[in-house]
Write a protein that holds these residues in place. Structure first.
Motif, PDB file in Angstrom:
ATOM      1  N   TYR A   1      17.980  20.608  65.379  1.00 37.68           N
ATOM      2  CA  TYR A   1      19.208  21.150  65.965  1.00 37.68           C
ATOM      3  C   TYR A   1      20.431  20.405  65.449  1.00 37.68           C
ATOM      4  O   TYR A   1      21.431  21.023  65.075  1.00 37.68           O
TER       5      TYR A   1
ATOM      6  N   GLU B   1      21.369  26.419  76.174  1.00 38.83           N
ATOM      7  CA  GLU B   1      22.697  26.090  75.667  1.00 38.83           C
ATOM      8  C   GLU B   1      23.776  26.693  76.555  1.00 38.83           C
ATOM      9  O   GLU B   1      23.646  27.818  77.022  1.00 38.83           O
ATOM     10  N   LYS B   2      24.827  25.914  76.738  1.00 42.39           N
ATOM     11  CA  LYS B   2      25.994  26.387  77.484  1.00 42.39           C
ATOM     12  C   LYS B   2      27.232  25.876  76.766  1.00 42.39           C
ATOM     13  O   LYS B   2      27.227  24.816  76.157  1.00 42.39           O
TER      14      LYS B   2
ATOM     15  N   ARG C   1      22.849  29.609  68.667  1.00 39.16           N
ATOM     16  CA  ARG C   1      22.095  30.287  69.733  1.00 39.16           C
ATOM     17  C   ARG C   1      21.276  31.466  69.222  1.00 39.16           C
ATOM     18  O   ARG C   1      20.364  31.925  69.901  1.00 39.16           O
TER      19      ARG C   1
ATOM     20  N   GLU D   1      19.153  15.968  77.107  1.00 35.35           N
ATOM     21  CA  GLU D   1      20.414  16.693  77.216  1.00 35.35           C
ATOM     22  C   GLU D   1      21.419  16.122  76.227  1.00 35.35           C
ATOM     23  O   GLU D   1      21.560  14.909  76.112  1.00 35.35           O
TER      24      GLU D   1
ATOM     25  N   ARG E   1      14.989  25.552  74.890  1.00 34.09           N
ATOM     26  CA  ARG E   1      16.350  25.080  74.630  1.00 34.09           C
ATOM     27  C   ARG E   1      17.314  25.928  75.439  1.00 34.09           C
ATOM     28  O   ARG E   1      17.289  27.145  75.373  1.00 34.09           O
TER      29      ARG E   1
ATOM     30  N   TYR F   1      28.415  27.372  68.742  1.00 38.21           N
ATOM     31  CA  TYR F   1      27.576  27.968  69.788  1.00 38.21           C
ATOM     32  C   TYR F   1      27.014  29.319  69.351  1.00 38.21           C
ATOM     33  O   TYR F   1      25.814  29.571  69.472  1.00 38.21           O
TER      34      TYR F   1
ATOM     35  N   LEU G   1      29.766  21.627  73.728  1.00 38.76           N
ATOM     36  CA  LEU G   1      28.493  22.345  73.699  1.00 38.76           C
ATOM     37  C   LEU G   1      27.465  21.510  74.449  1.00 38.76           C
ATOM     38  O   LEU G   1      27.230  20.346  74.108  1.00 38.76           O
ATOM     39  N   ASN G   2      26.911  22.070  75.513  1.00 36.54           N
ATOM     40  CA  ASN G   2      25.887  21.403  76.313  1.00 36.54           C
ATOM     41  C   ASN G   2      24.533  22.017  75.967  1.00 36.54           C
ATOM     42  O   ASN G   2      24.376  23.228  76.036  1.00 36.54           O
ATOM     43  N   VAL G   3      23.590  21.156  75.604  1.00 33.34           N
ATOM     44  CA  VAL G   3      22.267  21.629  75.212  1.00 33.34           C
ATOM     45  C   VAL G   3      21.219  20.820  75.950  1.00 33.34           C
ATOM     46  O   VAL G   3      21.317  19.597  76.056  1.00 33.34           O
ATOM     47  N   ARG G   4      20.212  21.507  76.470  1.00 32.31           N
ATOM     48  CA  ARG G   4      19.098  20.848  77.148  1.00 32.31           C
ATOM     49  C   ARG G   4      17.804  21.313  76.496  1.00 32.31           C
ATOM     50  O   ARG G   4      17.567  22.515  76.345  1.00 32.31           O
ATOM     51  N   PHE G   5      16.987  20.357  76.094  1.00 36.79           N
ATOM     52  CA  PHE G   5      15.668  20.622  75.535  1.00 36.79           C
ATOM     53  C   PHE G   5      14.629  20.207  76.564  1.00 36.79           C
ATOM     54  O   PHE G   5      14.747  19.146  77.165  1.00 36.79           O
TER      55      PHE G   5
END
Length: 82
Positions: A64, A38-39, A25, A6, A36, A21, A45-49
């Protein structure tokens, strides 16, 4: 998915966060074994892989962050409000 990473990327303004963003995206991960998510939360910017192997996450995160860096350099060059 066995592995996750994250990232929370704070940006200078909400406008800059929206530019980043909306730009990143559009590109989906080329490998189907990396997900991935994204929020955008104000200027963060919150990103989770997520992936089944750590090496896939490493490659995805590196790519990224290179994209983010390029976008931020472009904003810095062309944004008259900076």
């Amino acid at each position: 998915m066995d592995f996750a990473c994250e990232l929370n990327i704070p940006l200078l303004t909400t406008r800059h966060a929206e530019i980043v963003y909306n730009t990143v995206r559009i590109d989906r991960e080329p490998k189907k074994n990396v997900q991935r998510i994204e929020k955008l939360n104000n200027n963060v910017l919150n990103v989770r892989f997520e992936a089944e192997e750590a090496k896939f996450i490493r490659v995805a995160v590196e790519s990224y962050l290179e994209k983010i860096n390029s976008i931020l350099r472009t904003i810095q060059r062309f944004d008259p409000n900076l």
